[in-house]
Enzyme design. Sequence first.
Site, PDB file in Angstrom:
ATOM      1  N   GLY A  12       1.204   2.282  -5.661  1.00 49.10           N
ATOM      2  CA  GLY A  12       2.228   2.467  -4.629  1.00 49.10           C
ATOM      3  C   GLY A  12       3.492   3.104  -5.180  1.00 49.10           C
ATOM      4  N   ASP A  13       4.379   3.479  -4.268  1.00 49.52           N
ATOM      5  CA  ASP A  13       5.671   4.077  -4.614  1.00 49.52           C
ATOM      6  C   ASP A  13       5.537   5.375  -5.404  1.00 49.52           C
ATOM      7  OD1 ASP A  13       6.878   1.887  -3.391  1.00 49.52           O
ATOM      8  OD2 ASP A  13       6.865   0.735  -5.257  1.00 49.52           O
ATOM      9  N   LYS A  16       4.907   9.051  -1.642  1.00 52.32           N
ATOM     10  CA  LYS A  16       4.104   9.507  -0.484  1.00 52.32           C
ATOM     11  C   LYS A  16       5.007   9.971   0.660  1.00 52.32           C
ATOM     12  CE  LYS A  16       2.310   5.399  -0.416  1.00 52.32           C
ATOM     13  NZ  LYS A  16       2.794   4.862  -1.693  1.00 52.32           N
ATOM     14  N   ALA A  39       5.406  -1.586   3.030  1.00 50.24           N
ATOM     15  CA  ALA A  39       5.627  -0.206   2.600  1.00 50.24           C
ATOM     16  C   ALA A  39       7.110   0.131   2.691  1.00 50.24           C
ATOM     17  CB  ALA A  39       4.851   0.744   3.498  1.00 50.24           C
ATOM     18  N   GLY A  40       7.555   0.945   1.739  1.00 49.03           N
ATOM     19  CA  GLY A  40       8.914   1.486   1.807  1.00 49.03           C
ATOM     20  C   GLY A  40       8.827   2.937   1.377  1.00 49.03           C
ATOM     21  N   HIS A  41       8.948   3.838   2.325  1.00 41.11           N
ATOM     22  CA  HIS A  41       8.783   5.266   2.038  1.00 41.11           C
ATOM     23  C   HIS A  41      10.139   5.957   2.149  1.00 41.11           C
ATOM     24  CE1 HIS A  41       4.244   5.016   3.244  1.00 41.11           C
ATOM     25  NE2 HIS A  41       4.572   4.231   2.241  1.00 41.11           N
ATOM     26  N   ARG A 142     -10.042 -13.525  13.735  1.00 41.40           N
ATOM     27  CA  ARG A 142     -10.031 -13.287  15.185  1.00 41.40           C
ATOM     28  C   ARG A 142      -9.075 -14.221  15.937  1.00 41.40           C
ATOM     29  NH1 ARG A 142     -16.308 -13.535  14.945  1.00 41.40           N
ATOM     30  NH2 ARG A 142     -15.599 -14.944  13.331  1.00 41.40           N
ATOM     31  N   GLN A 223       1.005   2.003   0.306  1.00 36.65           N
ATOM     32  CA  GLN A 223       0.547   1.405  -0.967  1.00 36.65           C
ATOM     33  C   GLN A 223      -0.250   2.440  -1.782  1.00 36.65           C
ATOM     34  OE1 GLN A 223      -0.156  -0.838   2.084  1.00 36.65           O
ATOM     35  NE2 GLN A 223       1.998  -1.252   1.755  1.00 36.65           N
ATOM     36  N   THR A 238      -2.809  -5.712  -1.876  1.00 34.46           N
ATOM     37  CA  THR A 238      -2.364  -5.993  -0.524  1.00 34.46           C
ATOM     38  C   THR A 238      -3.608  -6.293   0.312  1.00 34.46           C
ATOM     39  OG1 THR A 238      -0.894  -5.290   1.247  1.00 34.46           O
ATOM     40  CG2 THR A 238      -2.301  -3.564   0.288  1.00 34.46           C
ATOM     41  N   THR A 299      11.518  -1.739  -0.611  1.00 36.42           N
ATOM     42  CA  THR A 299      11.472  -2.815   0.377  1.00 36.42           C
ATOM     43  C   THR A 299      12.186  -4.068  -0.110  1.00 36.42           C
ATOM     44  OG1 THR A 299       9.391  -1.945   1.228  1.00 36.42           O
ATOM     45  CG2 THR A 299       9.858  -4.247   1.739  1.00 36.42           C
ATOM     46  N   ASP A 332      10.420  15.242 -13.267  1.00 37.55           N
ATOM     47  CA  ASP A 332      11.768  15.421 -13.834  1.00 37.55           C
ATOM     48  C   ASP A 332      12.215  14.185 -14.617  1.00 37.55           C
ATOM     49  OD1 ASP A 332      11.651  14.459 -11.014  1.00 37.55           O
ATOM     50  OD2 ASP A 332      13.761  13.984 -11.367  1.00 37.55           O
TER      51      ASP A 332
HETATM   52  P1  GDP Z   1       6.446   5.875  -1.491  1.00 37.43           P
HETATM   53  O1  GDP Z   1       6.399   4.428  -1.155  1.00 37.43           O
HETATM   54  O2  GDP Z   1       5.179   6.345  -2.123  1.00 37.43           O
HETATM   55  O3  GDP Z   1       6.853   6.741  -0.349  1.00 37.43           O
HETATM   56  O4  GDP Z   1       7.567   6.031  -2.619  1.00 37.43           O
HETATM   57  P2  GDP Z   1       9.031   5.333  -2.624  1.00 37.43           P
HETATM   58  O5  GDP Z   1       9.887   6.008  -1.637  1.00 37.43           O
HETATM   59  O6  GDP Z   1       8.903   3.852  -2.543  1.00 37.43           O
HETATM   60  O7  GDP Z   1       9.481   5.627  -4.102  1.00 37.43           O
HETATM   61  C1  GDP Z   1       9.649   6.923  -4.580  1.00 37.43           C
HETATM   62  C2  GDP Z   1      11.117   7.090  -5.047  1.00 37.43           C
HETATM   63  O8  GDP Z   1      11.217   8.223  -5.874  1.00 37.43           O
HETATM   64  C3  GDP Z   1      12.073   7.334  -3.909  1.00 37.43           C
HETATM   65  O9  GDP Z   1      13.315   6.788  -4.248  1.00 37.43           O
HETATM   66  C4  GDP Z   1      12.163   8.853  -3.832  1.00 37.43           C
HETATM   67  O10 GDP Z   1      13.372   9.338  -3.283  1.00 37.43           O
HETATM   68  C5  GDP Z   1      12.065   9.203  -5.295  1.00 37.43           C
HETATM   69  N1  GDP Z   1      11.417  10.480  -5.595  1.00 37.43           N
HETATM   70  C6  GDP Z   1      10.338  11.042  -4.958  1.00 37.43           C
HETATM   71  N2  GDP Z   1       9.975  12.174  -5.580  1.00 37.43           N
HETATM   72  C7  GDP Z   1      10.835  12.344  -6.618  1.00 37.43           C
HETATM   73  C8  GDP Z   1      10.949  13.324  -7.653  1.00 37.43           C
HETATM   74  O11 GDP Z   1      10.189  14.274  -7.758  1.00 37.43           O
HETATM   75  N3  GDP Z   1      11.943  13.124  -8.569  1.00 37.43           N
HETATM   76  C9  GDP Z   1      12.803  12.071  -8.511  1.00 37.43           C
HETATM   77  N4  GDP Z   1      13.726  11.956  -9.468  1.00 37.43           N
HETATM   78  N5  GDP Z   1      12.725  11.149  -7.544  1.00 37.43           N
HETATM   79  C10 GDP Z   1      11.747  11.270  -6.622  1.00 37.43           C
HETATM   80  P1  IMO Z   2       4.451   1.699  -0.581  1.00 35.87           P
HETATM   81  O1  IMO Z   2       3.775   2.137   0.688  1.00 35.87           O
HETATM   82  C1  IMO Z   2       4.407  -0.903  -4.086  1.00 35.87           C
HETATM   83  C2  IMO Z   2       2.575  -4.852  -3.568  1.00 35.87           C
HETATM   84  C3  IMO Z   2       3.492  -6.057  -3.672  1.00 35.87           C
HETATM   85  C4  IMO Z   2       2.525  -7.087  -4.237  1.00 35.87           C
HETATM   86  C5  IMO Z   2       1.222  -6.731  -3.525  1.00 35.87           C
HETATM   87  C6  IMO Z   2       0.930  -7.581  -2.298  1.00 35.87           C
HETATM   88  O2  IMO Z   2       5.921   1.765  -0.525  1.00 35.87           O
HETATM   89  O3  IMO Z   2       3.855   2.394  -1.750  1.00 35.87           O
HETATM   90  P2  IMO Z   2       1.965  -7.657   0.149  1.00 35.87           P
HETATM   91  O4  IMO Z   2       3.370  -7.905   0.597  1.00 35.87           O
HETATM   92  O5  IMO Z   2       1.382  -6.370   0.583  1.00 35.87           O
HETATM   93  O6  IMO Z   2       1.050  -8.817   0.455  1.00 35.87           O
HETATM   94  O7  IMO Z   2       2.072  -7.625  -1.474  1.00 35.87           O
HETATM   95  O8  IMO Z   2       1.332  -5.375  -3.144  1.00 35.87           O
HETATM   96  N1  IMO Z   2       2.991  -3.829  -2.585  1.00 35.87           N
HETATM   97  C7  IMO Z   2       3.532  -2.655  -2.911  1.00 35.87           C
HETATM   98  N2  IMO Z   2       3.899  -2.149  -4.108  1.00 35.87           N
HETATM   99  N3  IMO Z   2       4.545  -0.154  -2.976  1.00 35.87           N
HETATM  100  C8  IMO Z   2       4.150  -0.624  -1.770  1.00 35.87           C
HETATM  101  O9  IMO Z   2       4.129   0.129  -0.656  1.00 35.87           O
HETATM  102  C9  IMO Z   2       3.656  -1.954  -1.690  1.00 35.87           C
HETATM  103  N4  IMO Z   2       3.216  -2.740  -0.684  1.00 35.87           N
HETATM  104  C10 IMO Z   2       2.809  -3.875  -1.242  1.00 35.87           C
HETATM  105  O10 IMO Z   2       4.569  -5.805  -4.539  1.00 35.87           O
HETATM  106  O11 IMO Z   2       2.338  -6.884  -5.608  1.00 35.87           O
HETATM  107 MG    MG Z   3       7.432   2.681  -1.577  1.00 35.72          MG
END
Ligand code: GDP
Ligand code: IMO
Ligand code: MG
Length: 442
Positions: A12-13, A16, A39-41, A142, A223, A238, A299, A332
């Site tokens: 995750g993170d 995306k 999720a936190g995008h 269910r 994730q 998850t 998140t 970077d």
């Molecule tokens: P997601 O959950 O997959 O959408 O990813 P997150 O948003 O949780 O985490 C990605 C973090 O990296 C965010 O703070 C973005 O703004 C940052 N980010 C994404 N792409 C880049 C990159 O190419 N370079 C840098 N320095 N930061 C990035």
């Molecule tokens: P995005 O979409 C990173 C992790 C939690 C925990 C496990 C289970 O932003 O990539 P949950 O609350 O789903 O039952 O937690 O999954 N987790 C994530 N880690 N990015 C996420 O989403 C996540 N969503 C859940 O930290 O380890």
């Molecule tokens: Mg995220």
Amino acid sequence: MSSTVIVGSQWGDEGKGRIVDLLSGQVDMVVRFQGGDNAGHTVVKGKDIFKLHFIPSGILYPDVTCVIGDGVVLNPEGLISELDDMKSKNIKVDNLKISCKAHLVMPYHIMLDKADEHRLGKSMIGTTHKGIGPVYSDKSARSGIRTQDLQDLKIFRTKLEEELKFKNAIIEKIYKMEPLDPGEIFNRYRDYAKRIGKYITDTSLLINQFLNLNRRVLFEGAQGVMLDIDHGTYPYVTSSSTTAGGVCTGAGVGPGRLDEVIGVVKAYTTRVGSGPFPTEIKDGTGDYLREKGNEFGTTTGRPRRCGWLDAVILRYSAMLNYMDSMAITKIDVLSGINPIKICTGYEYEGKRFYDLPCHQTILHKCTPIYEEVGGWNEDISGVKDFEGLPAATKKYIKRIEELVKVPVSMISVGPERSQVIIIDSSVKKRLFDRDKRSTLIV
Ligand code: GDP
Ligand code: IMO
Ligand code: MG
């Protein structure tokens, strides 16, 4: 390509949200198909930073229809606060659609998520406390309550009262907490229904109608593969299907509808929460990546565990998602680290593993086999094309392609829209034979 799937290739993170935002300019619809506000995008547009939890990352484009699909678990309170946030930033949400089949996160799910984690003590999963495990458990058992129940409040009340008898028994007898009041919950959800009812519709029908008309649809995963309920590092996962296969059940489309799968790959690895992480860096380099990459949960704000890129996991992701290409993000952040390590395999009790070992004990105890590649010191955040990257950066990317046997279609060098290098994947794809991917070059 009429439909493209974006999935996370690690824990995750990976970035995306920013990739979905980038591609949303070329599509008609963006669909979230699983997960919830765990999720936190993050999407960065100029000075504005959007942290999206439920709302698909295509929302910044007023013409794009954004769908919260069947497989998503929805906490109306969280969604409403996100809608308010959008309003305060002048972002239109008229094109939002919510599936009538999505399950609702209820207050007892959140309570039980926290209580379960507390009970597990040292073995806790490290969840986001958003009620994800309990709500998906109820769905499978269910006994869940769905968004469509908000459209018939009599049914909603009956289901709530019935379920709460059982949940309150657990809350009181096992966890020794105060029981919940069905009347109070009913009133809250009745108010939520007034606010979000207009968005609820049959989204699988709508998505299929878009595809029938050759409209372009982007499926936004949450994730990553290693958090998948079936394929991840269970139980440290998850509770939903985070791989491309999850699109079919979570959005309600047949497998033949999916034209292209892009795996998002962070140039190193991070993980939030507990569970095995073979390439975790526990020294100052890990802290350096965390600080420079701002690796703190979108998140929960928790510090993310940081490690080297793991090609074993990426090959696993390429296999499970049948990835057409990779979008490499945050390259970077690696500037200034020399040498850079890539994990090519694992060693355990004298044996070498180049595919993800099925038995998780091995993942917990293995020693990563590392290959070192030269780093670079240049700030690459302003580079606009592949040729403009330092030789060492290009070599690192090429090596990832060789190890994973999937071409790179995009490379991001910063969080902003403009900071992405697009590589013509249609040309590169010819260099790789999909059916020969199982033969490893290490
Ligand atoms: P997601 O959950 O997959 O959408 O990813 P997150 O948003 O949780 O985490 C990605 C973090 O990296 C965010 O703070 C973005 O703004 C940052 N980010 C994404 N792409 C880049 C990159 O190419 N370079 C840098 N320095 N930061 C990035
Ligand atoms: P995005 O979409 C990173 C992790 C939690 C925990 C496990 C289970 O932003 O990539 P949950 O609350 O789903 O039952 O937690 O999954 N987790 C994530 N880690 N990015 C996420 O989403 C996540 N969503 C859940 O930290 O380890
Ligand atoms: Mg995220």
